[in-house]
Design an enzyme around this catalytic site. Structure first.
Site, short mmCIF file in Angstrom:
data_model
loop_
_atom_site.label_atom_id
_atom_site.label_comp_id
_atom_site.label_asym_id
_atom_site.label_seq_id
_atom_site.Cartn_x
_atom_site.Cartn_y
_atom_site.Cartn_z
N LYS A 1 2.29 2.44 4.11
CA LYS A 1 1.89 3.68 3.41
C LYS A 1 2.93 4.76 3.66
O LYS A 1 3.42 4.91 4.78
CB LYS A 1 0.52 4.11 3.93
N SER B 1 -7.17 7.24 0.23
CA SER B 1 -5.85 7.63 -0.21
C SER B 1 -4.78 6.53 -0.11
O SER B 1 -3.73 6.62 -0.74
CB SER B 1 -5.36 8.84 0.59
N SER C 1 -9.86 6.35 4.12
CA SER C 1 -8.69 5.98 3.31
C SER C 1 -8.12 4.58 3.53
O SER C 1 -7.24 4.18 2.78
CB SER C 1 -7.58 6.99 3.52
#
Ligand code: GLN
Length: 491
Positions: A80, A155, A179
């Site tokens: 990420k 997210s 997330s």
């Protein structure tokens, strides 16, 4: 079989026996990114050249180490874009950090690099990890590999989509309110948020420091245990990192679950849950009961207040953490300012997207003189009550079982104009962050062709029990969840 569809443990076996090379595996993963990412948009940056060099180095080391090779040696991973990677752009999917190249690695990257992973790229996310759909990325929206008109969750949507679409063998994400677990659920993969303190946050770009935690996205539970073991451990560079020893999770997960006690929280099956999602979760719970797990109802009475509590604490911490983006030290800097204040306001006005601004406004207000006691202090008190609910439940049960998300993946655009409905996406995940507890999500069925997430929430530092339960369920359900991956039109 396509090599990129392998799990870590399958690939590891073939690599150690010399039946495949890391370079072959890496080429298969890069080819998948090449052919699919035009329509999925999981990646902000693809590091193909670096990946090939790392794969070659891994092959040399594999030839030497053989079966003694570290578990992740030569395994292609996606990270990420909120985790600092030395020499590789780390944007947080924000204009503010669009050109930021960290001069150092996060601790988790040091650990993964020491094992010899292959970094294939950095994944898309909601800007600064604020959101539940990746629609708040400043660059583009990631598509759900199961249905490209739908969100992958967020997210960490890029990481979840990359693993679901076999564009990486595993990925890392971060979880502040859900997330990791929510996108894992929506994309049909396994995702775990470890106990707060398990994984070092050093080098994780801060959103809400008392809630943030890094964790794995994987194709199955065994892989989750392997990655978890690799990234955990005490780090003196993160004052909240715990000294607890790291168990051998790949071994621990195979322990029988007979006699474990599972609590089903009444409050997690109320209004708002899709009845078909509830049905899938209840069927999974019945299957666990069939294995000799004792199931009972529990109550977490302060659940109703978790969302409000989170949406004071997280923005308050974000407003402090994001104060550093002033256009002076690093990141985007507006060029046309005349005074210092003008420079700040233009830089922050242009560099941040609307959701980030909303959080900074809410957080600054909640912390301001005269409001601090009414909002922030009160939220901290309610936080204690939410943690106490779990503590009480854990006197009777070993873990909590519930849905990860009330619905399957929603349509792109469906919640973007209504922040509250977006915030409600994390109703079942954020209490775990507020209380600092570990949680894992895994697929437990399909509703209208889309994956449903089953969540286990555990006692602090008891990831072992969660992995045992998840592994037992995976075995008894006997299903694997793969989207049909047609190339799809570019979006
Ligand atoms: N969706 C939640 C939020 O917007 C949680 C995000 C996260 O876990 N990073 O704050």
């Amino acid at each position: 079989m396509n090599l990129n569809a392998l799990t870590i443990h399958q690939a590891q076996d073939l690599l150690r026996r010399g039946e495949i090379s890391s370079l072959q595996l890496t080429e298969a993963v890069l080819a998948q990114i090449e052919s699919l990412d035009e329509s999925i948009h999981a990646f902000v940056t693809v590091t193909a050249a670096e990946a090939r060099a790392q794969a070659q180095a891994a092959d040399a080391r594999l030839a030497q180490d053989g079966v003694a090779a570290p578990p992740l040696l030569g395994i292609p991973a996606a990270i990420k874009d909120v985790v600092s990677t030395k020499g590789v752009r780390t944007t947080c999917s924000s204009r503010m950090l669009e050109d930021y190249v960290p001069p150092y690695d996060a601790t988790v990257m040091e650990k993964l690099n020491a094992q010899g992973i292959v970094l294939v790229g950095k994944t898309n996310m909601d800007e600064f990890a604020m959101g539940s759909s990746t629609e708040h990325s400043a660059f583009f929206t990631t598509r759900n590999p199961w249905d490209r008109e739908r969100v992958p969750g967020g997210s960490s949507g890029g990481s979840a989509a990359a693993v679901a679409a076999d564009q990486a063998i595993f990925a890392l994400g971060s979880d502040t309110g859900g997330s990791i677990r929510q996108p894992a659920a929506l994309c049909g993969v396994v995702g775990m948020k470890p106990t707060y303190g398990r994984v070092s946050r050093y080098g994780l770009v801060a959103f809400a420091s008392s809630l943030d935690q890094i964790g794995p996205f994987t194709k199955d539970v065994t892989d989750c245990a392997i990655v978890l073991e690799a990234i955990c451990g005490h780090d003196p560079r993160d004052a909240t990192s715990a000294p607890n020893p790291v168990p051998n999770w790949p071994e621990a997960l195979k322990q029988d679950v007979r006699g474990l006690r599972l609590g089903v929280p009444r409050e997690y099956f109320g209004a708002g849950i899709d009845p078909e999602v509830e049905q899938a979760v209840r069927t999974a719970i019945d299957q666990l009961a069939g294995l000799g797990v004792a199931v009972e109802d529990v109550s977490l009475p302060h659940t109703d207040h978790a969302l409000a509590t989170y949406y004071i604490i997280a923005p308050a911490e974000a407003s402090a953490n994001l104060a550093r983006y002033d256009g002076i030290r690093y990141g985007y800097a507006a060029q046309d300012a005349e005074t210092m204040w003008d420079a700040y306001s233009r830089t922050r006005g242009q560099g941040f997207g609307s959701e980030v601004k909303r959080r900074i406004l809410v957080g600054t207000h909640a912390l301001s003189s005269g409001y601090y006691d009414a909002y922030y202090l009160k939220a901290q008190k309610v936080r204690t009550l939410i943690a106490a609910d779990f503590q009480e439940a854990f006197e009777r049960v070993d873990a909590i079982v519930c849905p990860t998300s009330a619905t399957v993946a929603f349509k792109i655009g469906e919640r973007i104009d209504d922040p509250i409905s977006m915030y409600l996406s994390d109703l079942y995940t954020l209490p775990g962050n507020v209380a600092g507890l570990p949680g894992v999500s895994q697929p437990c069925g399909l509703v209208q062709g889309l994956p449903v997430g089953l969540q286990f929430i555990g006692k602090p530092y008891d990831e072992s029990t969660l992995l045992r339960l998840a592994y037992a369920y995976e075995q008894v359900s006997g299903k694997s969840y793969k989207p049909a991956l047609s190339q799809g039109a570019p979006h």
